[in-house]
Write a protein that holds these residues in place. Sequence first.
Motif, PDB file in Angstrom:
ATOM      1  N   PRO A 122       4.741  -5.193   3.075  1.00 24.08           N
ATOM      2  CA  PRO A 122       4.853  -3.734   3.171  1.00 24.08           C
ATOM      3  C   PRO A 122       3.639  -3.059   2.519  1.00 24.08           C
ATOM      4  O   PRO A 122       3.149  -3.500   1.483  1.00 24.08           O
ATOM      5  CB  PRO A 122       6.145  -3.422   2.407  1.00 24.08           C
ATOM      6  N   ASP A 123       3.155  -2.012   3.136  1.00 19.50           N
ATOM      7  CA  ASP A 123       2.002  -1.276   2.610  1.00 19.50           C
ATOM      8  C   ASP A 123       2.372  -0.644   1.265  1.00 19.50           C
ATOM      9  O   ASP A 123       3.226   0.265   1.205  1.00 19.50           O
ATOM     10  CB  ASP A 123       1.589  -0.195   3.611  1.00 19.50           C
ATOM     11  N   ALA A 161       8.404   1.148   4.545  1.00 20.50           N
ATOM     12  CA  ALA A 161       6.940   1.163   4.534  1.00 20.50           C
ATOM     13  C   ALA A 161       6.418   0.293   5.663  1.00 20.50           C
ATOM     14  O   ALA A 161       6.962  -0.791   5.925  1.00 20.50           O
ATOM     15  CB  ALA A 161       6.421   0.658   3.187  1.00 20.50           C
ATOM     16  N   PRO A 162       5.375   0.715   6.361  1.00 18.63           N
ATOM     17  CA  PRO A 162       4.813  -0.119   7.435  1.00 18.63           C
ATOM     18  C   PRO A 162       4.223  -1.407   6.876  1.00 18.63           C
ATOM     19  O   PRO A 162       3.805  -1.465   5.717  1.00 18.63           O
ATOM     20  CB  PRO A 162       3.734   0.788   8.036  1.00 18.63           C
ATOM     21  N   MET A 163       4.205  -2.447   7.752  1.00 18.39           N
ATOM     22  CA  MET A 163       3.683  -3.752   7.347  1.00 18.39           C
ATOM     23  C   MET A 163       2.179  -3.806   7.592  1.00 18.39           C
ATOM     24  O   MET A 163       1.673  -3.317   8.616  1.00 18.39           O
ATOM     25  CB  MET A 163       4.377  -4.859   8.118  1.00 18.39           C
ATOM     26  N   ILE A 164       1.454  -4.416   6.649  1.00 14.08           N
ATOM     27  CA  ILE A 164       0.004  -4.595   6.773  1.00 14.08           C
ATOM     28  C   ILE A 164      -0.339  -6.051   6.496  1.00 14.08           C
ATOM     29  O   ILE A 164       0.487  -6.825   5.985  1.00 14.08           O
ATOM     30  CB  ILE A 164      -0.752  -3.671   5.788  1.00 14.08           C
TER      31      ILE A 164
END
Length: 545
Positions: free
Chosen positions: A256-257, A347-350
């Motif tokens: 997660p970002d 949270a977006p994944m990075i």
Amino acid sequence: MRSAALSVILAAAAAGANASEEPKPTFKATEISAPFIEQFTDDWAERWTPSEATKKTPVGGETFSYIGQWKVEEPETVLIEGDKGLVAKSKAAHHAISAPFGSAVDFSEKPLVVQYEVKYQKGGNCGGGYIKLLADGFQTSGKEFADTTPWVVMFGPDLTCPGNKVHFIFRHKNPITGEYEEKHLSPAPKPAFGKDTNLYTLAINPDNTYEVRFNGLVQKVGNVLEDFEPAVNPPEFIDDPEDRKPEDWVDKKKIPDPDAVKPDDWDENEPYEIPDEDAVKPEGWLDNEPEMIPDPEAEKPEEWDDEEDGDWVAPLVRNPACDVAPGCGEWKRPYKANPKYKGKWYAPMIDNPEYKGEWKPRRIPNPGYFQDLEPVKNLDKIGGVGIELWTMTEDILFNNIYVGHSIADAELLGNETWVVKHQLEAAATAKVLELDQEEGPSFKEDPLGFVRKKVTDFIDAASADPVGAFMAYPATGAGLIGSFIAVFGLLGVLVSLIGSSQKPVPKPSKKTDAPTPDDEKKDEKAPVAPAGGKSKEETPVKKRK
């Protein structure tokens, strides 16, 4: 697969045909020679010995005796006069029997060809039909033959509850450890067995190629170095069993970002659906009418005792007023998708900056590695044949066993034996199918109607001339009346014939259940495969010159 009913018709039709058509062919022992040919002639007991051993199950360690009975007899439906086979007679029992060869069979320089017939006379259930080719030196004491007796090749059909396949397994000796390991053909062929006589053929060549046939048709060809599990030769390198992943190894590719923040306007409490405020109750909606009402036609049973059974309440039925109105009862506003719904925020994944990749143990030379490039040549010699199996299916018939070196001779033996039976069984099947073309419903379209018409025609004829009816309808009289009464039950046949005179079924109450009609299933008629020897599409094999 044919249904039980169609099988009954087949037997009746064959019985009727035999009474009026050409006489049956007569068995004649083959003149083909081979290291071992068994047609179960009168001297069969001089070669075959039933086992008196016991076996212990791998799970639980229970001990069982080979109590399954063996008999040499004609099949239940005789196709060739005097043609007998070895029959496993017992249901839910362990069977074992074996026969030694006159001399050991060495196939290191010549092909090994195995062929024999199996007939599941009672149809499919859990039951093996495979044979074992025993390692030379272990076949002399037939009374001790058991599941632990060393064998070289196991081949043949197996009904696996559910499903079916044709086994081809061989035991390979590890040249380093001297231990044996079973190698299984994978995937195994899975033809339909049915109740007809089937022919199974296996050829193993010194160059490691093999061929499996079913009823003369090639089902699978290949190389023993490529098509078996586990593989004949182990891998040259293996994972190091002592290598361990470092504790600081990072194998998560995405995370997660950590810098992401949930937007201020993100409301996680908004529901997924909300009432549709634009919806309007349909005109004519019956608010005061219930959807279910007591059945006005129901009556309290005479045997109902209010003191013992309590107050009788009529069963509920759908309110007929609701069938002509848009709806009944309390009207509730329908729901629609909530345009403000966003759900829980994540949270977006990075990409993980610390990702090191998928961890794998290091590779090391396999200490058990060997390379056997000629496994067929290195297999043990064969000294006998045995049948050792557990089955829930009784009356499995084995016949015309060939063990030798010539695929051409095996084909000739098949032409002398199996092809004759196959043609007779196919003719009986064709005769049954002709019944579908007669006046009235076909068996495929309406099985119960088809049976009812056949029985009714016979009863009508028998009421005027019983003896003449049986002479005029040999298959219908002997087969349909006797067999269908046994299959469906006398009551079922009579009820189906006089259904129009039955009294109306009373409506269900607290103590009665509404009758449920039986489902009528349509039968699939399996086409009979032609004999052959090259591919699944070819015609029957002819004698090779």
